[in-house]
Structures are given as structure tokens and as C-alpha cells.
Design an enzyme around this catalytic site. Structure first.
Site, short mmCIF file in Angstrom:
data_model
loop_
_atom_site.label_atom_id
_atom_site.label_comp_id
_atom_site.label_asym_id
_atom_site.label_seq_id
_atom_site.Cartn_x
_atom_site.Cartn_y
_atom_site.Cartn_z
CB SER A 1 34.38 33.22 -56.45
OG SER A 1 35.34 33.17 -56.98
CB THR B 1 36.29 39.87 -57.77
OG1 THR B 1 35.55 40.17 -56.50
CG2 THR B 1 35.94 40.89 -58.92
CB THR C 1 32.49 38.99 -57.78
OG1 THR C 1 32.69 38.47 -56.74
CG2 THR C 1 31.59 40.25 -57.37
NE ARG D 1 28.95 42.03 -49.48
CZ ARG D 1 30.11 41.83 -50.19
NH1 ARG D 1 29.82 41.40 -51.59
NH2 ARG D 1 31.11 42.11 -49.82
CB THR E 1 40.05 40.05 -55.97
OG1 THR E 1 39.46 38.99 -55.39
CG2 THR E 1 41.51 40.11 -55.99
N GLY E 2 38.75 40.86 -53.41
CA GLY E 2 38.98 40.53 -51.68
C GLY E 2 37.69 41.05 -50.97
N1 GLY Z 1 35.13 41.85 -54.02
C1 GLY Z 1 33.95 40.96 -53.98
C2 GLY Z 1 33.09 41.34 -53.07
O1 GLY Z 1 33.35 41.68 -52.01
O2 GLY Z 1 31.79 41.34 -53.33
#
Ligand code: GLY
Length: 291
Positions: free
Chosen positions: A48, A150, A168, A178, A201-202
Site C-alpha cells: 500500500s 498509509t 501511500t 485520484r 491512515t484509512g
Molecule cells: N489514506 C490513503 C488514501 O485514501 O489514499
């Protein structure tokens, strides 16, 4: 003066162990936090972040990263950066050597080339295989795991300086271009020497709705200790989203304050983080779940 560091997910532990020694020896929070992110970016087993990160819908790895220096609130960030194994280094160069804060796509790639960073294919056999499986699952209208782990670091050094860093590859099967929360100041990270630092993170699409890290720092500014601030920031955004939308994506954050206290919280049970401070050996801990 105290030092401390907190970083998201068990995959940060090895880097944090090294960074803890650096902080103890007088390294800056910024330097130590960047070193943790760089180590995770180069680890092909972390799917990730950086090398081996899950690619976007088109099969291309696009990376987001950011650096914030709590001394002067200076920020550098990159988004949708391709072919670069060290997005966090490019983010830091933007902070130190340009008049800007955020570069995206080809502009960020051009800067990486100007820095002499080697163009690197970030796809690994493993991430390519995962992408192929997820593509097939989507074509068969099956659900896929939504990975968005992340690496986010918040640190305090012996000088009393604070820093926040993120890196990330974003969510799996994202549309090309995106951008998540990680390169967005206040959402994915924030650091202010007057108060504290935080990193998230999330699911970025949720985290951005509440400027989660700015909110955690604002709560510390109002007098809350980091653990209470982390829990309150997560709880209030979770509840706000749940009130009007029912289901809420995963969110978590880690934070530190200028006194060297640590906080972490998530709206789900699986979040773990690594932490180190004087007298506390680097270790992975589960974060309290709040909602
Ligand atoms: N928290 C990382 C993302 O949504 O890209």
C-alpha cells in the site's frame, strides 16, 4: 526535553526502531520521520506504499506523499506521482526548494528527474498478480478488498521540533488521477510546533470530509491530551458521517504533542501502530476503537 515517534501500522516498526535511535542521538523529527517513510516505500512486501503498491484501475502505480515541518508550518507534497520509489523525498524537495506546496503527476515526475532520482517501475510480480485478480473480480462484479494502509508518522525531537510525514499508493483500483488524504495538509497530516503533530491512515474520501489531522491538532490546542484528542477527532467525524450516510469507511490517526505524549485511535478494530519514547522500547500496539 522529550522525544517520541508514532507511526501507523506494524510495517513501520523496523524503520521506527532505527529512527528512535536517531532521535535519541539528536536527529531532527523531520529527518527521522522521512527515514521511516523511505524504508517503507522501498519494502516490496508492503502493498500500500511505494514499491509494490497496488496500482490504479489502469495498472499504474500512482503515489501520494507529504512532509510538514512544525517549526514554520512549511509543507511539501506530491500526488499521483509515477515511476518514483521515494515520493517523500520529492515532497521534501518541494518544501525546501520551490515556491509551492503540492505538485501532481507529470510535474512531480519532472522534479524527481531533476533531483536525479532514478525512474523506477513500481510494479512487482506480486502487485501485478493482485491487480490482475482484482480486475477479474471487478469484471465478475465481485467485491475486492479496499487496501489503503498509509505510512503516517508524527514525531517530536530533542529540540522540541515536530514533524508529520505520509506516503501511500492510495486505495486499490482507484481511478487514474485520484488523490487521497495523504498529500492534503490538515486531512492526512498536520504539524505545528506550538501544539503537536498528527498523521492519518484509512479511506481518504472519508478523512478529507473532516480534515481529520487538523482537527486532532486543534483539539490538542484546546487543551486535550493526544490520546483524548485522537479519540475525539475520530469519534466526531465517524458520528457525523454515520448520521447522514449510514456506513462509514475506515479511518485511523496517530498523534504526538509538544510534551512528548502519544495518541492513537481508529473507528475499526484492526488498526495497530508503532510507538517509541524514552524508556519505552519501540513496539506495536493496538489502537482503541471508537465510533
Ligand atoms: N489514506 C490513503 C488514501 O485514501 O489514499
Amino acid at each position: 526535553m522529550a522525544w517520541c515517534m508514532v507511526a501507523t501500522w506494524p510495517f513501520s516498526l523496523a524503520g521506527l526502531e532505527q529512527a528512535a535511535r536517531q532521535l535519541q542521538a539528536g536527529s531532527s523529527a523531520l529527518e527521522a520521520a522521512i527515514a521511516v517513510a523511505r524504508r517503507v516505500e522501498r519494502d516490496p512486501e508492503v502493498d500500500s506504499v511505494g514499491l509494490g503498491g497496488i496500482p490504479n484501475l489502469d495498472g499504474i502505480v500512482e503515489l501520494d506523499a507529504a512532509v510538514m515541518d512544525g517549526r514554520d508550518l512549511s509543507i511539501g507534497a506530491v500526488a499521483a506521482l509515477q515511476n518514483c520509489i521515494s515520493p517523500v523525498l520529492v515532497a521534501d524537495r518541494i518544501r525546501t526548494s520551490t515556491a509551492h506546496q503540492l505538485l501532481v503527476g507529470s510535474g512531480a515526475e519532472k522534479l524527481a528527474a531533476a533531483m536525479g532520482l532514478e525512474r523506477t517501475c513500481l510494479l512487482t510480480d506480486k502487485s501485478l498478480k493482485t491487480w490482475q485478480e482484482q480486475k477479474a473480480a471487478l469484471a465478475a462484479r465481485q467485491s475486492i478488498p479496499v487496501g489503503h494502509d498509509t505510512v503516517g508518522i508524527a514525531a517530536l525531537d530533542l529540540n522540541g521540533d515536530l514533524a508529520a510525514v505520509t506516503s501511500t499508493s492510495g486505495i486499490a483500483m482507484k481511478l487514474a488521477g485520484r488523490v487521497g488524504d495523504s498529500p492534503l495538509a490538515g486531512s492526512g497530516f498536520y504539524a505545528d510546533n506550538d501544539v503537536g503533530a498528527a498523521a492519518a491512515t484509512g479511506l481518504g474520501e472519508e478523512i478529507m470530509k473532516g480534515c481529520l489531522c487538523y482537527e486532532a491538532v486543534a483539539l490538542m490546542r484546546s487543551g486535550l491530551e493526544p490520546q483524548t484528542a485522537a479519540e475525539q477527532a475520530i469519534r466526531q467525524l465517524h458520528r457525523r458521517l454515520a448520521r447522514t450516510r449510514g456506513s462509514v469507511g475506515e479511518m485511523a490517526l496517530v498523534c504526538v504533542d509538544r510534551q512528548g505524549r502519544i495518541g492513537a485511535a481508529a473507528n475499526h478494530a484492526s488498526f495497530q501502530y508503532a510507538a517509541a519514547a524514552p524508556g519505552q522500547d519501540p513496539a506495536v500496539r493496538p489502537a482503541p476503537q471508537v465510533s
